[in-house]
Design an enzyme around this catalytic site. Structure first.
Site, PDB file in Angstrom:
ATOM      1  N   GLY A 190       0.783  -1.241   0.000  1.00 35.65           N
ATOM      2  CA  GLY A 190       0.000   0.000   0.000  1.00 35.65           C
ATOM      3  C   GLY A 190       0.809   1.282   0.000  1.00 35.65           C
ATOM      4  O   GLY A 190       0.335   2.313   0.477  1.00 35.65           O
ATOM      5  N   SER A 191       2.022   1.242  -0.601  1.00 34.86           N
ATOM      6  CA  SER A 191       2.804   2.484  -0.576  1.00 34.86           C
ATOM      7  C   SER A 191       2.199   3.549  -1.495  1.00 34.86           C
ATOM      8  O   SER A 191       2.297   4.745  -1.203  1.00 34.86           O
ATOM      9  CB  SER A 191       4.273   2.224  -0.925  1.00 34.86           C
ATOM     10  OG  SER A 191       4.431   1.953  -2.289  1.00 34.86           O
ATOM     11  N   ASN A 192       1.568   3.129  -2.581  1.00 35.52           N
ATOM     12  CA  ASN A 192       0.900   4.136  -3.433  1.00 35.52           C
ATOM     13  C   ASN A 192      -0.299   4.731  -2.712  1.00 35.52           C
ATOM     14  O   ASN A 192      -0.532   5.935  -2.776  1.00 35.52           O
ATOM     15  CB  ASN A 192       0.483   3.520  -4.775  1.00 35.52           C
ATOM     16  CG  ASN A 192       1.615   3.527  -5.769  1.00 35.52           C
ATOM     17  OD1 ASN A 192       1.977   4.569  -6.300  1.00 35.52           O
ATOM     18  ND2 ASN A 192       2.209   2.361  -6.008  1.00 35.52           N
ATOM     19  N   MET A 200      -4.349  -6.821  -6.998  1.00 31.20           N
ATOM     20  CA  MET A 200      -3.885  -7.931  -7.815  1.00 31.20           C
ATOM     21  C   MET A 200      -5.027  -8.816  -8.323  1.00 31.20           C
ATOM     22  O   MET A 200      -4.979 -10.034  -8.204  1.00 31.20           O
ATOM     23  CB  MET A 200      -2.880  -8.782  -7.017  1.00 31.20           C
ATOM     24  CG  MET A 200      -1.682  -8.004  -6.518  1.00 31.20           C
ATOM     25  SD  MET A 200      -0.770  -7.211  -7.853  1.00 31.20           S
ATOM     26  CE  MET A 200       0.072  -8.646  -8.496  1.00 31.20           C
ATOM     27  N   ASN A 248      -5.464   3.114 -12.713  1.00 30.29           N
ATOM     28  CA  ASN A 248      -4.483   2.132 -12.243  1.00 30.29           C
ATOM     29  C   ASN A 248      -3.095   2.710 -12.429  1.00 30.29           C
ATOM     30  O   ASN A 248      -2.869   3.536 -13.303  1.00 30.29           O
ATOM     31  CB  ASN A 248      -4.605   0.835 -13.058  1.00 30.29           C
ATOM     32  CG  ASN A 248      -3.643  -0.236 -12.570  1.00 30.29           C
ATOM     33  OD1 ASN A 248      -3.459  -0.405 -11.357  1.00 30.29           O
ATOM     34  ND2 ASN A 248      -3.011  -0.955 -13.481  1.00 30.29           N
ATOM     35  N   HIS A 304       0.844   1.451 -13.111  1.00 29.81           N
ATOM     36  CA  HIS A 304       1.586   0.263 -13.560  1.00 29.81           C
ATOM     37  C   HIS A 304       3.077   0.619 -13.661  1.00 29.81           C
ATOM     38  O   HIS A 304       3.417   1.678 -14.201  1.00 29.81           O
ATOM     39  CB  HIS A 304       1.046  -0.205 -14.919  1.00 29.81           C
ATOM     40  CG  HIS A 304       1.707  -1.452 -15.391  1.00 29.81           C
ATOM     41  ND1 HIS A 304       1.404  -2.693 -14.876  1.00 29.81           N
ATOM     42  CD2 HIS A 304       2.702  -1.643 -16.291  1.00 29.81           C
ATOM     43  CE1 HIS A 304       2.166  -3.604 -15.455  1.00 29.81           C
ATOM     44  NE2 HIS A 304       2.971  -2.991 -16.312  1.00 29.81           N
ATOM     45  N   LEU A 316      -6.049  -6.021 -19.949  1.00 30.89           N
ATOM     46  CA  LEU A 316      -4.970  -6.021 -18.964  1.00 30.89           C
ATOM     47  C   LEU A 316      -4.047  -4.817 -19.200  1.00 30.89           C
ATOM     48  O   LEU A 316      -3.345  -4.762 -20.222  1.00 30.89           O
ATOM     49  CB  LEU A 316      -4.175  -7.337 -19.074  1.00 30.89           C
ATOM     50  CG  LEU A 316      -2.959  -7.469 -18.155  1.00 30.89           C
ATOM     51  CD1 LEU A 316      -3.385  -7.513 -16.690  1.00 30.89           C
ATOM     52  CD2 LEU A 316      -2.156  -8.713 -18.508  1.00 30.89           C
ATOM     53  N   GLU A 341       6.107   6.615  -9.175  1.00 34.09           N
ATOM     54  CA  GLU A 341       4.694   6.214  -9.026  1.00 34.09           C
ATOM     55  C   GLU A 341       4.024   7.105  -7.984  1.00 34.09           C
ATOM     56  O   GLU A 341       2.917   7.614  -8.190  1.00 34.09           O
ATOM     57  CB  GLU A 341       4.593   4.753  -8.568  1.00 34.09           C
ATOM     58  CG  GLU A 341       5.064   3.749  -9.598  1.00 34.09           C
ATOM     59  CD  GLU A 341       4.849   2.314  -9.133  1.00 34.09           C
ATOM     60  OE1 GLU A 341       3.854   2.028  -8.452  1.00 34.09           O
ATOM     61  OE2 GLU A 341       5.696   1.458  -9.454  1.00 34.09           O
TER      62      GLU A 341
HETATM   63  C1  GRF Z   1       3.278  -0.912  -7.645  1.00 31.52           C
HETATM   64  O1  GRF Z   1       4.521  -1.164  -8.234  1.00 31.52           O
HETATM   65  C2  GRF Z   1       2.237  -0.657  -8.690  1.00 31.52           C
HETATM   66  O2  GRF Z   1       2.748  -0.018  -9.823  1.00 31.52           O
HETATM   67  C3  GRF Z   1       1.775  -2.038  -9.034  1.00 31.52           C
HETATM   68  O3  GRF Z   1       1.768  -2.744  -7.828  1.00 31.52           O
HETATM   69  C4  GRF Z   1       2.715  -2.154  -6.938  1.00 31.52           C
HETATM   70  C5  GRF Z   1       1.980  -1.796  -5.698  1.00 31.52           C
HETATM   71  O4  GRF Z   1       2.823  -1.297  -4.685  1.00 31.52           O
HETATM   72  N1  GRF Z   1       0.485  -2.008  -9.708  1.00 31.52           N
HETATM   73  P1  GRF Z   1       2.220  -0.661  -3.381  1.00 31.52           P
HETATM   74  O5  GRF Z   1       1.325  -1.739  -2.729  1.00 31.52           O
HETATM   75  O6  GRF Z   1       1.431   0.545  -3.768  1.00 31.52           O
HETATM   76  O7  GRF Z   1       3.389  -0.350  -2.518  1.00 31.52           O
END
Ligand code: GRF
Length: 198
Positions: free
Chosen positions: A11-13, A88, A105, A107, A142, A172
């Site tokens: 969950g870092s994003n 996922m 999303n 990526h 996808l 990101e």
């Molecule tokens: C990130 O690299 C994102 O681009 C991909 O999954 C990863 C998720 O990382 N879709 P986080 O859980 O947000 O740290």
């Protein structure tokens, strides 16, 4: 704009978005955080930060039924923009059609290169010199929807999947909030595959 965040892992994003919201740097509200994994660290973090956060196990539900429940939760919380942040699961067509051009999303590659899993490994294995990350609208393919923002990241000779992933992740965290701000201002148009600022 009320955001719903879907995540499956660390969950870092999500955290980067949440910190920007809490600091008043991103004019949006996080209405709901959802995970398909009850033990996802991102879910615990969401609760710690004081957001509404729930999960639902897959057991006994097919994809369509599961996605219908998730969509219902998001709509019940008034979510206007769904942000996938390391979620996922491939979303069913019926889920996507409930949020038309309202699902984003992130990526970790410059799409359309290296869609799917292990994008950073794919980039290294292919030998590209530049990769990066992409924020795109989600359609029922996808990693295939119209692209909002991208940021390039150089690949160095000494890179490993870990070092490259770390540098991409920094980008990101930066561009996801920027893309959300852009969508919430609404000054864009989707023309075919192109997202054009108006
Ligand atoms: C990130 O690299 C994102 O681009 C991909 O999954 C990863 C998720 O990382 N879709 P986080 O859980 O947000 O740290």
């Amino acid at each position: 704009m009320k955001l719903g965040i879907l995540l499956s892992g660390r969950g870092s994003n999500f955290e980067a978005i949440a910190r920007n919201v809490l600091a008043g740097k991103l004019n949006a509200e996080i209405g709901f955080v959802f995970s398909n994994k009850p033990n996802a660290p991102g879910l615990a973090l969401a609760r710690q930060l004081g957001f509404r956060a729930e999960s639902l196990e897959m057991t006994g539900l097919d994809r369509a039924a599961y996605d219908a429940k998730v969509a219902e939760m998001l709509l019940n919380h008034g979510v206007e923009l769904v942000c996938l942040a390391g979620y996922m699961r491939i979303l069913s067509g019926s889920f996507v059609s409930k949020f038309p051009s309202r699902i984003l999303n992130i990526h970790p590659s410059l799409l359309p290169a290296f869609p799917g899993l292990d994008a950073q490994y794919q980039a290294l294995a292919h030998g590209v010199k530049v990769t990066g990350c992409t924020v795109h609208f989600v359609d029922d393919g996808l990693d295939s929807g119209p692209i909002l923002l991208q940021s390039p990241v150089k690949v160095f000779d000494h890179d490993t999947v870990e070092t490259l992933s770390d540098r991409i992740l920094k980008e990101e965290h930066r561009i996801y909030s920027e893309a959300i701000a852009w969508v919430s201002r609404g000054n864009y148009q989707i023309v075919g595959r192109r997202v054009i600022r108006t």
